[in-house]
Design a protein around this motif. Sequence first.
Motif, short mmCIF file in Angstrom:
data_model
loop_
_atom_site.label_atom_id
_atom_site.label_comp_id
_atom_site.label_asym_id
_atom_site.label_seq_id
_atom_site.Cartn_x
_atom_site.Cartn_y
_atom_site.Cartn_z
N GLU A 89 -33.68 12.27 59.24
CA GLU A 89 -33.38 12.63 57.86
C GLU A 89 -34.51 13.39 57.19
N GLN A 90 -35.72 13.27 57.72
CA GLN A 90 -36.86 14.01 57.18
C GLN A 90 -37.11 15.32 57.94
N ASN A 91 -36.11 15.72 58.75
CA ASN A 91 -36.21 16.94 59.55
C ASN A 91 -37.29 16.86 60.63
N GLY A 92 -37.64 15.66 61.02
CA GLY A 92 -38.58 15.48 62.12
C GLY A 92 -37.84 15.50 63.45
N TYR A 93 -38.41 16.18 64.41
CA TYR A 93 -37.78 16.28 65.74
C TYR A 93 -37.82 14.93 66.44
N ILE A 94 -36.67 14.45 66.90
CA ILE A 94 -36.61 13.16 67.58
C ILE A 94 -36.18 13.28 69.04
N GLY A 95 -35.84 14.49 69.46
CA GLY A 95 -35.45 14.68 70.85
C GLY A 95 -34.36 15.72 70.98
N ALA A 96 -33.73 15.75 72.16
CA ALA A 96 -32.67 16.73 72.39
C ALA A 96 -31.62 16.15 73.34
N PHE A 97 -30.37 16.44 73.04
CA PHE A 97 -29.28 16.12 73.95
C PHE A 97 -29.04 17.35 74.82
N PHE A 98 -28.79 17.16 76.12
CA PHE A 98 -28.53 18.32 76.98
C PHE A 98 -27.43 17.99 77.99
N HIS A 99 -26.75 19.03 78.42
CA HIS A 99 -25.72 18.87 79.45
C HIS A 99 -25.68 20.13 80.31
N ALA A 100 -25.03 20.01 81.47
CA ALA A 100 -24.96 21.12 82.41
C ALA A 100 -23.53 21.26 82.92
N ARG A 101 -23.16 22.49 83.23
CA ARG A 101 -21.84 22.75 83.80
C ARG A 101 -21.90 24.06 84.57
N PRO A 102 -21.03 24.21 85.57
CA PRO A 102 -20.99 25.49 86.28
C PRO A 102 -20.68 26.61 85.30
N PHE A 103 -21.41 27.70 85.43
CA PHE A 103 -21.23 28.83 84.52
C PHE A 103 -19.94 29.56 84.87
N LEU A 104 -19.12 29.83 83.85
CA LEU A 104 -17.85 30.52 84.04
C LEU A 104 -17.98 31.99 83.65
N PHE A 105 -17.42 32.85 84.48
CA PHE A 105 -17.51 34.29 84.27
C PHE A 105 -16.18 34.84 83.78
N LYS A 119 -15.35 30.24 88.05
CA LYS A 119 -16.66 30.00 88.65
C LYS A 119 -16.96 31.10 89.66
N MET A 120 -18.24 31.34 89.88
CA MET A 120 -18.67 32.21 90.97
C MET A 120 -19.37 31.33 92.00
N THR A 121 -19.21 31.67 93.25
CA THR A 121 -19.84 30.90 94.32
C THR A 121 -20.71 31.80 95.17
N LEU A 122 -21.72 31.21 95.78
CA LEU A 122 -22.60 31.96 96.69
C LEU A 122 -22.20 31.71 98.13
N ARG A 123 -21.07 31.04 98.33
CA ARG A 123 -20.58 30.73 99.67
C ARG A 123 -19.51 31.74 100.06
N GLN A 124 -19.78 32.50 101.10
CA GLN A 124 -18.85 33.54 101.53
C GLN A 124 -17.63 32.93 102.20
N THR A 125 -16.44 33.35 101.74
CA THR A 125 -15.20 32.77 102.25
C THR A 125 -14.63 33.54 103.44
N ASP A 126 -14.99 34.80 103.59
CA ASP A 126 -14.46 35.62 104.68
C ASP A 126 -15.63 36.18 105.48
N LYS A 127 -15.83 35.63 106.67
CA LYS A 127 -17.01 35.97 107.48
C LYS A 127 -16.87 37.30 108.23
N ARG A 128 -15.73 37.97 108.10
CA ARG A 128 -15.56 39.24 108.81
C ARG A 128 -16.42 40.36 108.23
N PHE A 129 -16.88 40.16 106.99
CA PHE A 129 -17.62 41.21 106.32
C PHE A 129 -19.11 40.88 106.31
N ASN A 130 -19.94 41.88 106.65
CA ASN A 130 -21.38 41.65 106.69
C ASN A 130 -21.97 41.71 105.28
N GLN A 131 -23.28 41.48 105.19
CA GLN A 131 -23.95 41.40 103.89
C GLN A 131 -23.75 42.65 103.06
#
Length: 206
Positions: A89-105, A119-131
Motif C-alpha cells: 500500500e505504500q508502493n514498496g516493492y514486495i516481490g514479483a509473480f511470474f509464469h512461463a508458457r510456450p511462445f505462440l507465433f 507453437k514452434m518446435t526445434l524438432r525436425q519432423t521430416d528427416k528427408r530434408f537436410n539443414q
Amino acid sequence: MNNAMKQLCLSCTIPSGFTNAESEVYSNVAMTELFALTDECSKVLDVFRSQKEAVCRKKCPLSLLSTLPCFYKHPSQPWLFDFFPLFDEQNGYIGAFFHARPFLFLSPLEYVEGKSPHKMTLRQTDKRFNQRECEIIFFTLQRLSKKEVARKLNLSYRTIENKLQSIYEKAGVQNGQQFTDYFCTSGMNQYLPPELLPSGRHVISV
C-alpha cells in the motif's frame, strides 16, 4: 508475500512462481521441473534480477523470450516468461509473480487468414530434408522471395532455385500452393531451424 498469493501460485497448473523482495524464489511443481531440468531458466531469473530496478521504477511487467532445450514432456522450443511486480500500500516493492508458457507465433498474414497462433518446435519432423533445405523451406513458408532467401542465407539466387527444385521433387509438389499445403500438413510449418535462432535471452517488454 501473503498466504493467498502463495496458494494461488502453488495451485496453478502452468509453470509459475514468485520471488520476494530479497530475491528468494518459490515455485510450483511445473516451474520447479523447468528449473531442475534446464539451466536456462535460472539464467532467465538472472535477467529479471538485472532488470528489477527498471521494473520497480516503471511499475510495469517484464517479458522475456528464451529458447529452452528439449526436456521431460516438452520439445525444444521458445518459451515466454512474464514477471509481474507486486507492491504494498505504500508502493514498496514486495516481490514479483511470474509464469512461463510456450511462445505462440502468428504472422499478420496468418491473422488476416483467420488462423490460430501456434507453437514452434526445434524438432525436425521430416528427416528427408537436410539443414540447408530446412532453412530454405522455413523462409519460403514465411513468403520470402527467392532473392530474399538468397540474401538471408548468403547464397546465390541460382543456388536457391536449384535447391528449391530439389525440395519440390522430394515433396512431390508442382507449385507454390502445393508446397505450402504439403509442409503445413506435415507439420514442417511449425519447425524452426535451430541454426537461425538468436542466442541468449531477450527482453521483449519492460
